[in-house]
Scaffold this active site. Structure first.
Site, PDB file in Angstrom:
ATOM      1  N   ARG A   1      10.180 -16.392 -18.575  1.00 46.57           N
ATOM      2  CA  ARG A   1       9.833 -16.533 -17.149  1.00 46.57           C
ATOM      3  C   ARG A   1      10.727 -15.692 -16.263  1.00 46.57           C
ATOM      4  NH1 ARG A   1       4.709 -18.172 -17.228  1.00 46.57           N
ATOM      5  NH2 ARG A   1       4.467 -19.948 -18.642  1.00 46.57           N
TER       6      ARG A   1
ATOM      7  N   ARG B   1       0.494  -6.635 -28.697  1.00 43.81           N
ATOM      8  CA  ARG B   1       1.907  -6.654 -28.280  1.00 43.81           C
ATOM      9  C   ARG B   1       2.770  -7.313 -29.353  1.00 43.81           C
ATOM     10  NH1 ARG B   1       3.396  -9.269 -22.529  1.00 43.81           N
ATOM     11  NH2 ARG B   1       2.003 -10.886 -23.321  1.00 43.81           N
TER      12      ARG B   1
ATOM     13  N   TYR C   1       2.613 -21.265 -25.563  1.00 46.92           N
ATOM     14  CA  TYR C   1       1.290 -21.701 -25.119  1.00 46.92           C
ATOM     15  C   TYR C   1       0.476 -22.158 -26.323  1.00 46.92           C
ATOM     16  CZ  TYR C   1       1.475 -19.557 -20.370  1.00 46.92           C
ATOM     17  OH  TYR C   1       1.751 -19.218 -19.081  1.00 46.92           O
TER      18      TYR C   1
ATOM     19  N   TYR D   1      -7.311  -9.315 -22.422  1.00 48.55           N
ATOM     20  CA  TYR D   1      -5.918  -9.777 -22.302  1.00 48.55           C
ATOM     21  C   TYR D   1      -5.439 -10.429 -23.598  1.00 48.55           C
ATOM     22  CZ  TYR D   1      -1.815 -12.502 -21.126  1.00 48.55           C
ATOM     23  OH  TYR D   1      -0.563 -13.054 -21.139  1.00 48.55           O
TER      24      TYR D   1
ATOM     25  N   GLU E   1      -0.875 -13.524  -8.293  1.00 43.90           N
ATOM     26  CA  GLU E   1       0.335 -13.618  -9.111  1.00 43.90           C
ATOM     27  C   GLU E   1       1.462 -12.946  -8.333  1.00 43.90           C
ATOM     28  OE1 GLU E   1      -0.129 -12.909 -13.397  1.00 43.90           O
ATOM     29  OE2 GLU E   1       1.534 -11.493 -13.240  1.00 43.90           O
TER      30      GLU E   1
END
Ligand code: 3EB
Length: 350
Positions: free
Chosen positions: A235, A170, A222, A163, A337
């Site tokens: 979000r 990305r 983060y 991840y 999730e």
């Protein structure tokens, strides 16, 4: 504005516009999501895309743009989310991108074979560079919502976790093109590997409004502990008609995962996050989020917890439609999730 309206009232009826409030700018009509009751339920003619969560990738056949995600569905519902356009739909393919669009919104899909690249990071960089190139040349340049599915998302230690490597790729592939704001997103691991980096997205002619959650540090901020490159997503995205596209939401407060290995507490925390995000979006100055129809997709790591989680979600959202699928979450301590669409209650037949 009223003068304009009156003037128009004087015109012969046959020349008047069909919309009642044509003296105000009419916002683009957002795509609508439908969940089907069963595999035989018809697919609407104006479908932009059908996301088949529990079908293998590379589904053959005609019909609308289709993407098979390759997860396992819990329960008996056809785990299909249909994104419907508001008008006639055109579809096509440009290099690696399959797409369909109406006048205002585009749905795109790209699937790359990870084995064609050195590693997950390289594959993801290539996929995102291709998305960036496609979007830059598109009449629908604004990314609103993205989904990412890869194999073995939690494999690898520390910063080598797949991840985290995906997040690096990305960001590398995206380059500078997200200055208008990050799209909402989901990033999930398949439990049955198929070797694909699969990304699909919704884009628009005009920008959406990104929304953050006051209970959570923005993912793009983060701290270093969660990996060398922060995840590039917001979000939620609010559309002009008040539709709210909510990212995958988990048991994270601030930036830290809460309640490791306790699905009951993780679910409660996740629901608090959703509540907080929706309440915050309603206050957002650019956003008019109406009391709408809710459609959820719930990703559940442990199949043994599916029924109990499903029961609690049905209690928490008695009017929501929900797809439940088995999948890995992108932090290994997280057990579930939830992503969500809140959309205006169905338009009258028009
Ligand atoms: C989180 O809040 C949980 O990397 O695109 C959720 C939604 C998560 C999207 C992404 C990751 C992503 O950080 C994980």
């Amino acid at each position: 504005m009223h003068a304009t309206a009156r003037k128009r009232d004087d015109r012969p009826l046959m020349f008047s516009e069909p919309r009642e409030r044509d003296f105000e700018p009419v916002p683009p009509r957002s795509p609508r999501v439908e969940y089907r009751d069963g595999r035989n339920a018809p697919i609407p003619e104006n479908a932009l895309a059908v996301v088949r969560f529990s079908d293998p990738a590379h589904i053959e056949g005609g019909g609308p743009l289709t993407v098979g995600v390759g997860l396992t569905a819990a329960g008996e519902l056809a785990a299909d989310a249909i994104w419907c356009g508001a008008g006639p739909v055109t579809s096509g393919r440009r290099e690696k991108v399959r797409f369909a669009h109406d006048a205002d919104f585009l749905f795109g899909v790209i699937e790359a074979r990870e084995a064609d690249y050195p590693d997950i990071r390289g594959a993801t960089t290539a996929v995102y560079a291709a998305i960036d190139a496609f979007q830059r040349g598109s009449a629908f340049p604004y990314l609103l919502r993205m989904w990412n599915f890869i194999d073995a998302v939690n494999e690898g230690a520390g910063d080598l976790e797949r991840y985290r490597q995906f997040c690096i790729g990305r960001a590398e592939g995206f380059g500078e093109s997200l200055r208008a704001g990050y799209p909402a997103a989901t990033a999930i691991g398949r439990q049955q590997p198929n070797g694909l980096v699969q990304v699909f997205w919704v884009a628009a002619r005009t920008p959406g409004t990104p929304v953050e959650n006051p209970r959570q540090v923005s993912a793009y901020r983060y701290p270093r502990t969660h990996g060398p490159v922060s995840p590039s997503f917001s979000r939620a995205t609010v559309l002009a008609d008040g539709t709210l596209l909510i990212s995958g939401t988990a048991s994270i407060v601030g930036h830290a995962s809460q309640h490791p290995n306790d699905w009951v507490a993780q679910l409660a925390e996740t629901l608090r996050n959703l509540d907080s995000l929706i309440a915050h979006a309603r206050q957002h100055r650019n956003a008019i989020v109406t009391d709408g129809e809710m459609l959820l997709t719930v990703y559940i790591r442990e199949r043994s917890q599916e029924n109990a989680i499903a029961e609690r979600i049905r209690t928490a959202f008695p009017n929501a439609r929900t797809i439940f699928v088995a999948a890995d979450i992108c932090r290994r301590e997280l057990l579930l999730e939830i992503e969500c669409v809140v959309q205006p209650v169905s338009r009258a037949a028009d």
